[in-house]
Design an enzyme around this catalytic site. Structure first.
Site, PDB file in Angstrom:
ATOM      1  N   GLY A 156       3.224   2.265  10.651  1.00  0.00           N
ATOM      2  CA  GLY A 156       4.189   3.344  10.472  1.00  0.00           C
ATOM      3  C   GLY A 156       4.970   3.718  11.722  1.00  0.00           C
ATOM      4  N   LYS A 194       0.046   4.219  -0.169  1.00  0.00           N
ATOM      5  CA  LYS A 194      -0.603   5.378   0.451  1.00  0.00           C
ATOM      6  C   LYS A 194      -0.417   6.597  -0.470  1.00  0.00           C
ATOM      7  CE  LYS A 194      -0.086   3.101   4.831  1.00  0.00           C
ATOM      8  NZ  LYS A 194       0.037   3.167   6.289  1.00  0.00           N
ATOM      9  N   ASN A 252       0.870  -1.176   0.000  1.00  0.00           N
ATOM     10  CA  ASN A 252       0.000   0.000   0.000  1.00  0.00           C
ATOM     11  C   ASN A 252       0.907   1.226   0.000  1.00  0.00           C
ATOM     12  OD1 ASN A 252      -1.793   2.043   0.510  1.00  0.00           O
ATOM     13  ND2 ASN A 252      -2.345   1.356   2.578  1.00  0.00           N
ATOM     14  N   HIS A 312      -9.301   0.803   5.165  1.00  0.00           N
ATOM     15  CA  HIS A 312      -8.027   1.036   5.853  1.00  0.00           C
ATOM     16  C   HIS A 312      -8.277   1.965   7.033  1.00  0.00           C
ATOM     17  CE1 HIS A 312      -3.936   2.272   6.695  1.00  0.00           C
ATOM     18  NE2 HIS A 312      -3.536   1.221   6.013  1.00  0.00           N
ATOM     19  N   SER A 349       4.078  -2.155  10.164  1.00  0.00           N
ATOM     20  CA  SER A 349       5.534  -2.203  10.350  1.00  0.00           C
ATOM     21  C   SER A 349       6.167  -3.533   9.945  1.00  0.00           C
ATOM     22  CB  SER A 349       5.904  -1.848  11.796  1.00  0.00           C
ATOM     23  OG  SER A 349       5.534  -0.500  12.078  1.00  0.00           O
ATOM     24  N   GLU A 379      -6.722   4.414   8.033  1.00  0.00           N
ATOM     25  CA  GLU A 379      -6.537   5.829   7.700  1.00  0.00           C
ATOM     26  C   GLU A 379      -7.790   6.412   7.040  1.00  0.00           C
ATOM     27  OE1 GLU A 379      -2.808   5.385   5.621  1.00  0.00           O
ATOM     28  OE2 GLU A 379      -1.892   4.731   7.503  1.00  0.00           O
ATOM     29  N   GLU A 421      -4.629  -5.034  10.729  1.00  0.00           N
ATOM     30  CA  GLU A 421      -3.587  -4.028  10.948  1.00  0.00           C
ATOM     31  C   GLU A 421      -3.847  -3.295  12.258  1.00  0.00           C
ATOM     32  OE1 GLU A 421      -1.741  -2.709   6.908  1.00  0.00           O
ATOM     33  OE2 GLU A 421      -3.512  -1.498   7.265  1.00  0.00           O
TER      34      GLU A 421
HETATM   35  P1  13P Z   1       3.492   0.367   7.462  1.00  0.00           P
HETATM   36  O1  13P Z   1       3.962  -0.934   6.835  1.00  0.00           O
HETATM   37  O2  13P Z   1       4.188   1.565   6.925  1.00  0.00           O
HETATM   38  O3  13P Z   1       3.477   0.268   8.943  1.00  0.00           O
HETATM   39  O4  13P Z   1       1.950   0.548   7.000  1.00  0.00           O
HETATM   40  C1  13P Z   1       1.073  -0.508   7.149  1.00  0.00           C
HETATM   41  C2  13P Z   1      -0.178  -0.166   6.437  1.00  0.00           C
HETATM   42  O5  13P Z   1      -0.955   0.659   6.874  1.00  0.00           O
HETATM   43  C3  13P Z   1      -0.446  -0.863   5.170  1.00  0.00           C
HETATM   44  O6  13P Z   1      -1.762  -0.664   4.754  1.00  0.00           O
END
Ligand code: 13P
Length: 260
Positions: free
Chosen positions: A181, A23, A21, A105, A220, A107, A175
């Site tokens: 992150g 983002k 992803n 997601h 992560s 976010e 997740e």
């Molecule tokens: P990270 O791998 O940067 O922690 O992000 C995970 C994520 O949100 C994937 O959708």
């Protein structure tokens, strides 16, 4: 906790999935990084694991059908078309070669107030268009510390997955929000416990097919922890954020499957 087979049933034919992803990262030159990923995606690795990259939607058409790595979107609207400024439909994703869409997601849930019902409607939109829904769930740090993780994610998976969910049309990604992150991950035991609870819930609701729905871990994931996290029972792949931006990191994660 460790397992010898990635699937609960020996009849499982789908490969595990490592999905990236991106983002809101990337630019037209990112196609070069994507090509590097494909160069490292050897037949030996492809026999073990499926790869998917979800770039920002404006780069979908450029990356789709470029090589053997599948491409998907990070979100869609539930409608086919209409007065929804700034949105894209699952049909549009499909029309440029996308094969999947991430829905729900954290976010989007946190930043745009998307509910489980919204997420379920988007999953149905993905199926309507003929693409796979990658449905995300996960608890907050506050919920984790209150001991509510299993209850929260079980409720999310129940409400975010429509009744017509199958192992063919849907992938679920767990997740933990606090692991995204941050460089922090749950312990292997914690991931195994959550995935076991999710698996039980899927089997209870969808029967034998529930044992085949791929359950990804996200938060992560990097080459250095992929061996441990991806080899856990009921973990059928990863949803990768930051480490999916660089070919070496992304392939380093997928390469864990060569070790099992
Ligand atoms: P990270 O791998 O940067 O922690 O992000 C995970 C994520 O949100 C994937 O959708």
């Amino acid at each position: 906790m460790q397992k010898t087979h990635h699937w609960s049933l020996n009849t499982m034919s789908a490969r595990p999935l490592v999905a990236g992803n991106w983002k809101m990262n990337g630019n037209p030159q990112s196609v070069e990084e994507f090509r590097k990923m494909a160069e490292g995606y050897t037949p030996e690795l492809a026999a073990k694991v499926e790869l998917l990259i979800c770039p920002p939607a404006v780069f979908l058409a450029q990356l789709a059908n470029e090589n053997s790595i599948s491409v998907g979107a990070q979100n869609c609207h539930s409608a086919v078309s209409g007065a929804h400024t700034g949105d894209i439909s699952a049909e549009m994703i499909k029309s440029v070669g996308g094969t999947a869409v991430i829905v729900g997601h954290s976010e989007r849930r946190e930043g745009y107030g998307e509910t489980d019902a919204d997420v379920a409607a988007k999953a149905e939109a993905a199926w309507r268009a003929g693409i796979t829904a990658v449905v995300c769930i996960g608890e907050s740090l506050e919920q984790r510390e209150a001991g509510e993780t299993i209850a929260v994610v079980t409720e999310q998976i129940t409400k975010s997955l429509p009744d017509a969910t199958t192992s063919e049309n849907t992938v679920v990604a767990y997740e933990p929000i606090w692991a995204i992150g941050t460089g922090k991950t749950p312990t292997a035991q914690d991931v195994a416990d959550v995935h076991k609870a999710l698996r039980d819930s899927l089997v209870e609701r969808f029967g034998e097919d529930g044992s085949k729905i791929r359950l990804l871990y996200g938060g992560s994931v990097k080459p250095s922890n992929a061996d441990e996290l991806l080899n856990l029972a009921n973990v059928n792949g990863a949803l990768v954020g930051g480490a999916s931006l660089k070919a070496d990191d992304f392939l380093g994660i997928a390469g864990a499957y060569l070790n099992f």
